[in-house]
Design a protein around this motif. Sequence first.
Motif, short mmCIF file in Angstrom:
data_model
loop_
_atom_site.label_atom_id
_atom_site.label_comp_id
_atom_site.label_asym_id
_atom_site.label_seq_id
_atom_site.Cartn_x
_atom_site.Cartn_y
_atom_site.Cartn_z
N UNK A 100 -30.40 -29.94 -1.77
CA UNK A 100 -29.68 -31.06 -1.16
C UNK A 100 -28.23 -30.67 -0.89
N UNK A 101 -27.89 -30.49 0.39
CA UNK A 101 -26.55 -30.04 0.76
C UNK A 101 -25.51 -31.16 0.66
N UNK A 102 -25.95 -32.37 0.45
CA UNK A 102 -25.01 -33.49 0.28
C UNK A 102 -25.19 -34.15 -1.08
N UNK A 103 -25.61 -33.35 -2.07
CA UNK A 103 -25.92 -33.88 -3.39
C UNK A 103 -24.75 -34.64 -4.00
N UNK A 145 -17.82 -27.84 -1.38
CA UNK A 145 -18.96 -28.74 -1.56
C UNK A 145 -20.15 -27.99 -2.13
N UNK A 146 -20.36 -26.77 -1.64
CA UNK A 146 -21.49 -25.96 -2.12
C UNK A 146 -21.37 -25.68 -3.61
N UNK A 147 -20.15 -25.37 -4.06
CA UNK A 147 -19.93 -25.10 -5.49
C UNK A 147 -20.22 -26.36 -6.31
N UNK A 148 -19.71 -27.48 -5.83
CA UNK A 148 -19.93 -28.75 -6.54
C UNK A 148 -21.43 -29.03 -6.65
N UNK A 149 -22.13 -28.88 -5.54
CA UNK A 149 -23.56 -29.18 -5.53
C UNK A 149 -24.35 -28.24 -6.44
N UNK A 150 -23.96 -26.98 -6.47
CA UNK A 150 -24.65 -26.01 -7.32
C UNK A 150 -24.54 -26.40 -8.78
N UNK A 151 -23.36 -26.81 -9.18
CA UNK A 151 -23.15 -27.15 -10.60
C UNK A 151 -23.74 -28.51 -10.95
N UNK A 152 -23.67 -29.44 -10.04
CA UNK A 152 -24.31 -30.73 -10.28
C UNK A 152 -25.82 -30.56 -10.38
#
Length: 267
Positions: A100-103, A145-152
């Motif tokens: 999900x790229x908008x997680x 955003x990609x970093x945030x989504x990866x960790x979430x």
Amino acid sequence: MTSTQQRAELQRQIWQIANDVRGAVDGWDFKQYVLGTLFYRFISENFASYIEGGDDSINYAQLGDKVITPEIKDDAIKTKGYFIYPSQLFASIAASANTNESLNTDLAAIFAAIESSANGYPSEQDIKGLFADFDTTSNRLGNTVADKNTRLAAVLKGVERLDFGDFEGSHIDLFGDAYEFLISNYAANAGKSGGEFFTPQHVSRLIARLAMHKQTSVNKIYDPACGSGSLLLQAKKHFDAHIIEEGFFGQEINYSGPRFLDSGLSC
């Protein structure tokens, strides 16, 4: 699974999640993301169980949001205090978390929707700010955003792997155990915040039993420094609902734990 096994498994899984996000999220902040995700899973499963009503032919997570009528939503909010659409459930979001790229923004929107679902209902003040400490857009999760989504996604998938059956049947206080484990490992780096310590469960259990000794009925139970709600949880676990007539209440000046666990337990 015994309580000792559950606790050991919980700690192992939390430590694995910490390793997955190591170097990006400070330990003290990480505590909020893990507890927030555990709480998100809990209220999702709790709500789905309520809607299904013990009917094995109904799988709420697989229903479309459009089948939810205004009457169903209204009745659920009056009973549970909040509403979660099938697409907003923890299981639905965790399933596609890795792709999900908008997680991060999806989670923020879901949390806002859950909170706003109580607007105009008696539970509005209880639900308001429920996920205030779970900032999915914070730079603490990463600069992109990609970093945030990866960790979430790492936190969501880690909590998804926790296998304790249903939360209601767990032998341990999941939130309290997670809080106690996290605070004991990260308090040294937390500055003055390190003075916040979760009351050990055996102490909470003893206090609850002493307070209720020989009592046949109690109007309500109130904890003025509830923290993660351990004392309230122990009171709820060890005494029949009819003994506590008006429910459980608590307050905390620096809130770090579950806001509420069902319609009768708030903190």
